[in-house]
Design an enzyme around this catalytic site. Sequence first.
Site, PDB file in Angstrom:
ATOM      1  N   LYS A 203      54.512  38.413  42.539  1.00 58.53           N
ATOM      2  CA  LYS A 203      53.747  37.162  42.400  1.00 58.53           C
ATOM      3  C   LYS A 203      53.710  36.728  40.925  1.00 58.53           C
ATOM      4  CE  LYS A 203      50.805  33.773  43.326  1.00 58.53           C
ATOM      5  NZ  LYS A 203      50.021  33.397  42.223  1.00 58.53           N
TER       6      LYS A 203
ATOM      7  N   SER B 171      50.453  32.413  47.029  1.00 59.74           N
ATOM      8  CA  SER B 171      50.825  31.225  46.247  1.00 59.74           C
ATOM      9  C   SER B 171      50.836  29.977  47.115  1.00 59.74           C
ATOM     10  CB  SER B 171      52.215  31.404  45.640  1.00 59.74           C
ATOM     11  OG  SER B 171      52.589  30.212  44.983  1.00 59.74           O
TER      12      SER B 171
ATOM     13  N   HIS C  27      56.964  35.248  40.134  1.00 60.72           N
ATOM     14  CA  HIS C  27      56.965  33.904  40.732  1.00 60.72           C
ATOM     15  C   HIS C  27      56.295  32.906  39.777  1.00 60.72           C
ATOM     16  CE1 HIS C  27      54.512  30.781  42.622  1.00 60.72           C
ATOM     17  NE2 HIS C  27      55.466  30.636  43.517  1.00 60.72           N
ATOM     18  N   ASN C  28      55.141  33.286  39.256  1.00 60.55           N
ATOM     19  CA  ASN C  28      54.427  32.374  38.362  1.00 60.55           C
ATOM     20  C   ASN C  28      55.214  32.137  37.077  1.00 60.55           C
ATOM     21  OD1 ASN C  28      52.468  32.687  40.315  1.00 60.55           O
ATOM     22  ND2 ASN C  28      50.785  32.675  38.866  1.00 60.55           N
TER      23      ASN C  28
ATOM     24  N   GLU D 184      57.816  29.759  37.841  1.00 59.60           N
ATOM     25  CA  GLU D 184      57.153  28.446  37.966  1.00 59.60           C
ATOM     26  C   GLU D 184      57.003  27.807  36.564  1.00 59.60           C
ATOM     27  OE1 GLU D 184      53.512  28.634  40.378  1.00 59.60           O
ATOM     28  OE2 GLU D 184      52.531  27.492  38.805  1.00 59.60           O
TER      29      GLU D 184
HETATM   30  P1  NBP Z   1      37.751  31.773  41.560  1.00 62.45           P
HETATM   31  O1  NBP Z   1      38.860  32.488  40.843  1.00 62.45           O
HETATM   32  O2  NBP Z   1      37.080  30.663  40.868  1.00 62.45           O
HETATM   33  O3  NBP Z   1      36.662  32.861  41.995  1.00 62.45           O
HETATM   34  C1  NBP Z   1      35.501  32.465  42.667  1.00 62.45           C
HETATM   35  C2  NBP Z   1      34.960  33.584  43.507  1.00 62.45           C
HETATM   36  O4  NBP Z   1      34.773  34.748  42.694  1.00 62.45           O
HETATM   37  C3  NBP Z   1      33.616  33.213  44.071  1.00 62.45           C
HETATM   38  O5  NBP Z   1      33.489  33.815  45.334  1.00 62.45           O
HETATM   39  C4  NBP Z   1      32.677  33.842  43.066  1.00 62.45           C
HETATM   40  O6  NBP Z   1      31.410  34.122  43.601  1.00 62.45           O
HETATM   41  C5  NBP Z   1      33.390  35.108  42.785  1.00 62.45           C
HETATM   42  N1  NBP Z   1      32.955  35.762  41.545  1.00 62.45           N
HETATM   43  C6  NBP Z   1      33.041  35.363  40.266  1.00 62.45           C
HETATM   44 BR1  NBP Z   1      33.713  33.771  39.696  1.00 62.45          BR
HETATM   45  N2  NBP Z   1      32.519  36.232  39.389  1.00 62.45           N
HETATM   46  C7  NBP Z   1      32.070  37.230  40.160  1.00 62.45           C
HETATM   47  C8  NBP Z   1      31.438  38.450  39.856  1.00 62.45           C
HETATM   48  N3  NBP Z   1      31.189  38.807  38.594  1.00 62.45           N
HETATM   49  N4  NBP Z   1      31.114  39.264  40.870  1.00 62.45           N
HETATM   50  C9  NBP Z   1      31.357  38.912  42.138  1.00 62.45           C
HETATM   51  N5  NBP Z   1      31.973  37.756  42.492  1.00 62.45           N
HETATM   52  C10 NBP Z   1      32.334  36.940  41.521  1.00 62.45           C
HETATM   53  O7  NBP Z   1      38.234  31.278  43.016  1.00 62.45           O
HETATM   54  P2  NBP Z   1      39.627  30.731  43.571  1.00 62.45           P
HETATM   55  O8  NBP Z   1      40.169  29.643  42.719  1.00 62.45           O
HETATM   56  O9  NBP Z   1      39.390  30.485  45.012  1.00 62.45           O
HETATM   57  O10 NBP Z   1      40.610  31.983  43.418  1.00 62.45           O
HETATM   58  C11 NBP Z   1      40.389  33.230  44.048  1.00 62.45           C
HETATM   59  C12 NBP Z   1      41.497  34.160  43.594  1.00 62.45           C
HETATM   60  O11 NBP Z   1      42.758  33.628  44.028  1.00 62.45           O
HETATM   61  C13 NBP Z   1      41.612  34.317  42.072  1.00 62.45           C
HETATM   62  O12 NBP Z   1      42.056  35.598  41.751  1.00 62.45           O
HETATM   63  C14 NBP Z   1      42.684  33.314  41.712  1.00 62.45           C
HETATM   64  O13 NBP Z   1      43.353  33.644  40.509  1.00 62.45           O
HETATM   65  C15 NBP Z   1      43.613  33.423  42.909  1.00 62.45           C
HETATM   66  N6  NBP Z   1      44.440  32.241  43.178  1.00 62.45           N
HETATM   67  C16 NBP Z   1      43.946  30.985  42.996  1.00 62.45           C
HETATM   68  C17 NBP Z   1      44.755  29.892  43.266  1.00 62.45           C
HETATM   69  C18 NBP Z   1      44.227  28.485  43.103  1.00 62.45           C
HETATM   70  O14 NBP Z   1      45.040  27.562  43.254  1.00 62.45           O
HETATM   71  N7  NBP Z   1      42.949  28.289  42.835  1.00 62.45           N
HETATM   72  C19 NBP Z   1      46.055  30.087  43.736  1.00 62.45           C
HETATM   73  C20 NBP Z   1      46.513  31.376  43.943  1.00 62.45           C
HETATM   74  C21 NBP Z   1      45.704  32.453  43.655  1.00 62.45           C
HETATM   75  P3  NBP Z   1      30.196  33.077  43.398  1.00 62.45           P
HETATM   76  O15 NBP Z   1      30.372  32.032  44.435  1.00 62.45           O
HETATM   77  O16 NBP Z   1      28.994  33.924  43.601  1.00 62.45           O
HETATM   78  O17 NBP Z   1      30.319  32.543  41.983  1.00 62.45           O
END
Ligand code: NBP
Length: 483
Positions: free
Chosen positions: A184, A129, A187-188, A191
Amino acid sequence: MSKADIGLIGLAVMGQNLVLNMDDHGFTVAVYNRTLARVDEFLEENAKGTKVIGTHSLEELVSVLKSPRRVMLMVKAGDPVDAFIDALIPHLEEGDIIIDGGNSNYNDTIRRTAYVESKGLLYIGTGVSGGEEGARHGPSIMPGGSPAAWPHVKPILQAIAAKVDDGTPCCDWVGENGAGHYVKMTHNGIEYGDMQLICEAYFLMANALGMSNAEMHEVFAEWNEGKLDSYLVEITRDILGYVDENGDYVVDQILDTAGQKGTGKWTAISALDMGIPLTLIAEAVLARCLSALKEERVAASALLTGPEAWFEGDKAAFVNDIRDALYASKIISYTQGYMLMRAAAAEYGWNLNSGGIALMWRGGCIIRSVFLGKIKEAFDKDPKLSNLLLDSYFQEEVEAAQGAWRRVVARAVEMGIPIPAMSSALAFYDGYRRARLPANLLQAQRDYFGAHTYERVDRPRGEVFHTNWTGTGGDVTSGTYQA
Ligand code: NBP
């Protein structure tokens, strides 16, 4: 080539920032991404000048890792996680570790831990988080899964986690299989509750007191210096002070319809499944649902009437009452969140450390606050504390705030201003502190129409009775019918 300490798959915002954070702390990270161009872009741009190793296949990624291999997934939650696990397994050896750092549902993590362990590997499902900023400079990290994996990932995860003032990392072992992702998720949910409570305070100040954004900015700045000192109050202060290039407040230009990604809903569903009265978080989720009915609300606003009242009285005193109502409601929200985690621990066989969880949330994450330090203290005093409200500190805090809390809820009802989280929190408090509730009548109703039976106040628990209420029903009771 020197071997990498850890591999990371998924170079979107979270993955990239975690890799850079690990690099800062001296770890060599090998990276891979489904769309390979992202690997090259990352190395040429954000990771330029670092020790990060780019790889273009899972085989290559695994081949550059030290043993036991640690591979972290930061990909979209859901099917992509399962797909990567299946694709990695043939390349890994006994004792290697797959870590899922995404927002996976805890039920998936329970299933995946068993699956990965059945292949002779170890699994970690960890909440991360703090968003982009947290990932880069220190998130709160909540790991669970295979206990044997923890010593191998602990040095990396604790190094990159946020630290509290005395240097303690906001990352510690949570428990087996889905425990980390459960915490987690909670936590959400909390939030969601914190955000809704702040929104209700804002709505009251704006609608009951007619305060300007600039005045509310000052109020939140002041609140952030006291017991409500927290990241969410701090950003609310800043949002209320933010004007665009035309001098207009951005907050006033934002459409009042809220989105959600589902973790608040999962928390409420889990509470309903386990029979825990998690009223505040559920109200916070439902308040977002009501906000989303924008067109319906606009149409209804022309037809449905209510009081058009303004607050008459000492405005400054009422602002302080709102602060206390927010604070007391927040105590209820965390009380309910801890009730939920306690029930989940019993249900899933986790040995959750309540004080440790408060410490993990104390820094790095979205709900970080001074308040969490007080929760930690309560569980340090009594690690077996069954309910936060029974801790002497929180008991006294609610006692001190409840007059203000009742005034705020009563005035809001009179003025027709919706404050579902604050008012449901008060209803919970009044229900929890009552030895007798009207469920006697409810049981009578159930027995009347469905012969569900009831227990008696003057008989031992578990002994059931049935009354032939109409004289026409029989003495047969229902064993299965549920209403
Ligand atoms: P995303 O949740 O947008 O995921 C993007 C990644 O997933 C890229 O590497 C993408 O590859 C890959 N991906 C997808 Br989309 N579909 C795919 C598939 N079918 N097969 C293989 N790879 C695939 O990224 P993020 O926002 O960095 O979040 C990553 C994780 O962390 C998620 O679970 C999210 O819920 C969690 N999270 C996010 C935050 C935040 O603030 N963003 C905070 C805390 C936790 P590509 O580049 O080839 O499309």
